[in-house]
Design a protein around this motif. Sequence first.
Motif, PDB file in Angstrom:
ATOM      1  N   VAL A 175       0.878  -1.170   0.000  1.00 49.07           N
ATOM      2  CA  VAL A 175       0.000   0.000   0.000  1.00 49.07           C
ATOM      3  C   VAL A 175       0.916   1.221   0.000  1.00 49.07           C
ATOM      4  O   VAL A 175       2.125   1.081   0.130  1.00 49.07           O
ATOM      5  N   GLU A 176       0.324   2.410  -0.154  1.00 47.39           N
ATOM      6  CA  GLU A 176       1.184   3.581  -0.154  1.00 47.39           C
ATOM      7  C   GLU A 176       1.750   3.796   1.243  1.00 47.39           C
ATOM      8  O   GLU A 176       1.001   3.798   2.225  1.00 47.39           O
ATOM      9  N   GLY A 177       3.060   3.946   1.337  1.00 47.69           N
ATOM     10  CA  GLY A 177       3.716   4.195   2.613  1.00 47.69           C
ATOM     11  C   GLY A 177       3.917   5.680   2.801  1.00 47.69           C
ATOM     12  O   GLY A 177       2.985   6.464   2.649  1.00 47.69           O
ATOM     13  N   THR A 178       5.165   6.054   3.081  1.00 48.86           N
ATOM     14  CA  THR A 178       5.389   7.471   3.342  1.00 48.86           C
ATOM     15  C   THR A 178       6.618   7.959   2.594  1.00 48.86           C
ATOM     16  O   THR A 178       7.423   7.164   2.119  1.00 48.86           O
ATOM     17  N   SER A 179       6.735   9.282   2.481  1.00 47.61           N
ATOM     18  CA  SER A 179       7.880   9.836   1.760  1.00 47.61           C
ATOM     19  C   SER A 179       9.050  10.050   2.721  1.00 47.61           C
ATOM     20  O   SER A 179       8.875  10.131   3.933  1.00 47.61           O
ATOM     21  N   LEU A 180      10.231  10.153   2.137  1.00 48.37           N
ATOM     22  CA  LEU A 180      11.442  10.388   2.935  1.00 48.37           C
ATOM     23  C   LEU A 180      11.411  11.744   3.617  1.00 48.37           C
ATOM     24  O   LEU A 180      12.039  11.946   4.651  1.00 48.37           O
ATOM     25  N   LYS A 181      10.691  12.698   3.009  1.00 49.74           N
ATOM     26  CA  LYS A 181      10.683  14.074   3.520  1.00 49.74           C
ATOM     27  C   LYS A 181      10.109  14.122   4.938  1.00 49.74           C
ATOM     28  O   LYS A 181      10.502  14.941   5.754  1.00 49.74           O
ATOM     29  N   ASN A 182       9.169  13.209   5.199  1.00 43.91           N
ATOM     30  CA  ASN A 182       8.558  13.142   6.518  1.00 43.91           C
ATOM     31  C   ASN A 182       9.376  12.150   7.367  1.00 43.91           C
ATOM     32  O   ASN A 182       9.016  10.986   7.505  1.00 43.91           O
ATOM     33  N   THR A 183      10.499  12.637   7.938  1.00 44.49           N
ATOM     34  CA  THR A 183      11.456  11.738   8.586  1.00 44.49           C
ATOM     35  C   THR A 183      10.822  10.887   9.671  1.00 44.49           C
ATOM     36  O   THR A 183      11.056   9.684   9.749  1.00 44.49           O
ATOM     37  N   LYS A 184      10.013  11.541  10.503  1.00 43.66           N
ATOM     38  CA  LYS A 184       9.405  10.844  11.637  1.00 43.66           C
ATOM     39  C   LYS A 184       8.585   9.644  11.146  1.00 43.66           C
ATOM     40  O   LYS A 184       8.737   8.526  11.613  1.00 43.66           O
ATOM     41  N   GLU A 185       7.737   9.918  10.179  1.00 44.09           N
ATOM     42  CA  GLU A 185       6.854   8.865   9.674  1.00 44.09           C
ATOM     43  C   GLU A 185       7.664   7.807   8.931  1.00 44.09           C
ATOM     44  O   GLU A 185       7.375   6.608   9.029  1.00 44.09           O
ATOM     45  N   ALA A 186       8.687   8.248   8.189  1.00 45.47           N
ATOM     46  CA  ALA A 186       9.525   7.302   7.446  1.00 45.47           C
ATOM     47  C   ALA A 186      10.187   6.326   8.408  1.00 45.47           C
ATOM     48  O   ALA A 186      10.256   5.126   8.147  1.00 45.47           O
ATOM     49  N   LEU A 187      10.657   6.852   9.549  1.00 47.14           N
ATOM     50  CA  LEU A 187      11.285   5.977  10.543  1.00 47.14           C
ATOM     51  C   LEU A 187      10.255   5.053  11.184  1.00 47.14           C
ATOM     52  O   LEU A 187      10.538   3.888  11.452  1.00 47.14           O
ATOM     53  N   ALA A 188       9.041   5.564  11.411  1.00 45.47           N
ATOM     54  CA  ALA A 188       7.986   4.721  11.986  1.00 45.47           C
ATOM     55  C   ALA A 188       7.699   3.550  11.055  1.00 45.47           C
ATOM     56  O   ALA A 188       7.544   2.410  11.490  1.00 45.47           O
ATOM     57  N   PHE A 189       7.657   3.822   9.744  1.00 38.23           N
ATOM     58  CA  PHE A 189       7.431   2.754   8.774  1.00 38.23           C
ATOM     59  C   PHE A 189       8.605   1.773   8.756  1.00 38.23           C
ATOM     60  O   PHE A 189       8.397   0.566   8.600  1.00 38.23           O
ATOM     61  N   ALA A 190       9.817   2.304   8.917  1.00 39.64           N
ATOM     62  CA  ALA A 190      10.987   1.424   8.926  1.00 39.64           C
ATOM     63  C   ALA A 190      10.930   0.497  10.140  1.00 39.64           C
ATOM     64  O   ALA A 190      11.221  -0.698  10.048  1.00 39.64           O
ATOM     65  N   VAL A 191      10.531   1.057  11.292  1.00 39.60           N
ATOM     66  CA  VAL A 191      10.387   0.225  12.499  1.00 39.60           C
ATOM     67  C   VAL A 191       9.315  -0.831  12.257  1.00 39.60           C
ATOM     68  O   VAL A 191       9.493  -2.004  12.565  1.00 39.60           O
ATOM     69  N   LEU A 192       8.210  -0.392  11.646  1.00 43.13           N
ATOM     70  CA  LEU A 192       7.106  -1.308  11.367  1.00 43.13           C
ATOM     71  C   LEU A 192       7.575  -2.460  10.473  1.00 43.13           C
ATOM     72  O   LEU A 192       7.192  -3.616  10.688  1.00 43.13           O
ATOM     73  N   GLN A 193       8.429  -2.127   9.498  1.00 48.31           N
ATOM     74  CA  GLN A 193       8.940  -3.166   8.596  1.00 48.31           C
ATOM     75  C   GLN A 193       9.699  -4.230   9.383  1.00 48.31           C
ATOM     76  O   GLN A 193       9.447  -5.425   9.242  1.00 48.31           O
ATOM     77  N   TYR A 194      10.613  -3.768  10.244  1.00 42.49           N
ATOM     78  CA  TYR A 194      11.406  -4.731  11.023  1.00 42.49           C
ATOM     79  C   TYR A 194      10.533  -5.459  12.046  1.00 42.49           C
ATOM     80  O   TYR A 194      10.768  -6.620  12.356  1.00 42.49           O
ATOM     81  N   ALA A 195       9.530  -4.763  12.573  1.00 43.33           N
ATOM     82  CA  ALA A 195       8.645  -5.396  13.546  1.00 43.33           C
ATOM     83  C   ALA A 195       7.840  -6.518  12.896  1.00 43.33           C
ATOM     84  O   ALA A 195       7.635  -7.578  13.477  1.00 43.33           O
ATOM     85  N   LEU A 196       7.398  -6.278  11.650  1.00 46.94           N
ATOM     86  CA  LEU A 196       6.636  -7.315  10.949  1.00 46.94           C
ATOM     87  C   LEU A 196       7.536  -8.492  10.567  1.00 46.94           C
ATOM     88  O   LEU A 196       7.076  -9.616  10.458  1.00 46.94           O
ATOM     89  N   GLY A 197       8.811  -8.183  10.356  1.00 48.54           N
ATOM     90  CA  GLY A 197       9.763  -9.270  10.093  1.00 48.54           C
ATOM     91  C   GLY A 197      10.426  -9.180   8.736  1.00 48.54           C
ATOM     92  O   GLY A 197       9.769  -9.036   7.720  1.00 48.54           O
ATOM     93  N   VAL A 198      11.751  -9.212   8.737  1.00 52.07           N
ATOM     94  CA  VAL A 198      12.485  -9.145   7.478  1.00 52.07           C
ATOM     95  C   VAL A 198      13.294 -10.422   7.261  1.00 52.07           C
ATOM     96  O   VAL A 198      14.394 -10.395   6.774  1.00 52.07           O
ATOM     97  N   GLY A 199      12.751 -11.538   7.641  1.00 52.14           N
ATOM     98  CA  GLY A 199      13.435 -12.805   7.414  1.00 52.14           C
ATOM     99  C   GLY A 199      14.208 -13.252   8.624  1.00 52.14           C
ATOM    100  O   GLY A 199      14.223 -12.597   9.661  1.00 52.14           O
ATOM    101  N   SER A 200      14.876 -14.377   8.463  1.00 50.23           N
ATOM    102  CA  SER A 200      15.523 -15.018   9.595  1.00 50.23           C
ATOM    103  C   SER A 200      16.821 -14.323   9.970  1.00 50.23           C
ATOM    104  O   SER A 200      17.559 -13.860   9.108  1.00 50.23           O
ATOM    105  N   TYR A 201      17.105 -14.255  11.264  1.00 50.06           N
ATOM    106  CA  TYR A 201      18.350 -13.649  11.728  1.00 50.06           C
ATOM    107  C   TYR A 201      19.388 -14.690  12.127  1.00 50.06           C
ATOM    108  O   TYR A 201      20.481 -14.361  12.549  1.00 50.06           O
ATOM    109  N   ALA A 202      19.012 -15.974  12.108  1.00 46.62           N
ATOM    110  CA  ALA A 202      19.983 -17.023  12.391  1.00 46.62           C
ATOM    111  C   ALA A 202      19.942 -18.005  11.244  1.00 46.62           C
ATOM    112  O   ALA A 202      18.874 -18.303  10.707  1.00 46.62           O
TER     113      ALA A 202
END
Lengths: 169, 448
Positions: free
Chosen positions: B269-296
């Motif tokens: 879905v549409e995420g956020t633009s880089l210009k909105n740093t706060k929101e961009a970081l929130a989306f980045a946290v959300l990405q890692y929270a949802l999971g970006v694959g195995s760490y081991a």
Amino acid sequence: MTLGMYCTAITTIASTAPNVSENCIDEIQGLMLVMLVSCVTYGKIKSKQIVRLEKGKVKMAVSSKAPGFSIALRKWAYNLSGFNKYGLHHDDCYDEADPDVKEALRRLPEHLVDERNFRIIRAMQLSLQKIILPKEEWVKFEEDNKYLQPYIEEAARERQEKEEWNKKY
Amino acid sequence: MASNAAKVPIFRAVTKCGFSTQTAVKASQNLSRRTEVKTAVLANKLVIASVDNNSPISTVTVLFRAGSRYEQHDSLGNTHILRIAAGLTTKDSTQFGIIRNLQQIGASLSCQTDRETIAYTLHSTSDNLETGLKFLGDVASKQVFKPWELSDNIPRLKYELASLSPYAQLLDLLHRAAYRTGLGNSLFCPDYLVGSHSTESLQHYVKNLFTTNHAAVVGVGVDHGDLLCFAQNLALESGAGQVESASRYSGGDVRRDTAESLAHVAVAVEGTSLKNTKEALAFAVLQYALGVGSYAKWGSSASPLTRAVGSAVGSDPFAVTAFNASYTDSGLFGFVSSSPGNVARQVVEAAVKQLRSGSLPSADIARGKAQLKAAILFNQESNSTLAEDIGTQAVLLGSVLSGPAAVSAVNSITDAEVNAAANKVKSGKLSVAAIGKLAHVPYSDQLT
């Protein structure tokens, strides 16, 4: 008959009498202007036409004279050289076995290559029939654009760069 | 101003003289790591950013906002050709000269393109940097695109197109579905346009977009003064250049059936633009929270996305990872999954359900934050990823957030902000791209 077959046919006949025309002209300053036109074949069209135009020397020799005289002299030499009577341009006569010329021809835009091939085939046909073009169709000095020159110069510069590099390392 | 001082020829000579001595000093002193980013903006709007981390390797990148989003319908694939053409003969040096001289000093030059930027990067040992920079400047700003060199490289272009991974194609399709034009343009030259890019059209593209206010010069392991010197001497035209048209998110489906047994699906879905740093970081946290694959290695991820899909498909194999891309004026957020074609429906439906859940437990958000911080700091470790990171920020935003600053910004993101981002994802319009065996892949209107 395809173009290739046609060329092969002409050149096979032509190669039995390789030196179609040969001019040696002594200039006032003792410059040599030699033109050798011969046709050889390597399966495809391959005209070996050697022109030794001592261009640099002509320039140097007449640089002290008025520019009008220089042009007149070059024009005179051009008309004496003879290739224009076969409808050839100056740059059609380079030796295609020369690596720089070979590379330059590879780089030449396609429409210029086509025009060049047409002129060379026509010249071979004329030479075979031991005739030349009617005088009004001779290539004039002013019309002869040296279309291959920049490409040859660039290819030569690149080759020299490689040679320099190979000497150094 | 440092930038003005270096413009005066005498000062420039002085800074130049410093080149050789500096490296000696660098080698002898064991200075501590520095991550401080120095930025400057020249009068012609060229952005310069550097980190002098005392590395014996210097990385210098010249970036332009000239990626595939700037291609018009008749110039599609230009950025791909530009990337292929990096290192070809320029106004001042030949292909042979560039290759051999860089090889001789052990340097490497590369060109990277993405949807928004084109980056020319030089990696070189610091003592040979000056020689390398000459060629970097040539390659980045003095292109000539000899027609015969372009046609000589067509086999390479075809090879690249033939060996594209399904993921590269999948993300292209996802952007096409989401944006249609602009950001929706492919990173790669379309098959039907191979061989049609003329010298003139490339020159036109470069002239329009490779201007100083579309550009940034960044360096890692380089003295800021030296970098200013290099940037000022770059032969770039100043001027506005082509203005990008604002991205419009559309959403929808783009699918490509291939003779594969797997189905690769990307949903966003549409995420956020880089210009909105706060929101961009929130989306980045959300990405890692949802999971970006195995760490081991060989381990399975305990992330919500993997758990949700795992319970839906049972014993069938699958892979799923959250996906987040931010651009200057828009962004995409979603997931990418691969699975055997016959379980694609279960995988996609379960993942979409999790993606659209609207909120996450704070334990997952805390893990997401920790993983994002680690990822940011890992990026700072290597010169090349650091240069890429700084470069993208400098050329797109005109300012750079250093590693520690980015980490503290991540720390300041609250659970509420991440959940607000998750809520935005819940209500956004879906884009679905798929490649492979697609018989069981649902369409966007079949997903909720």
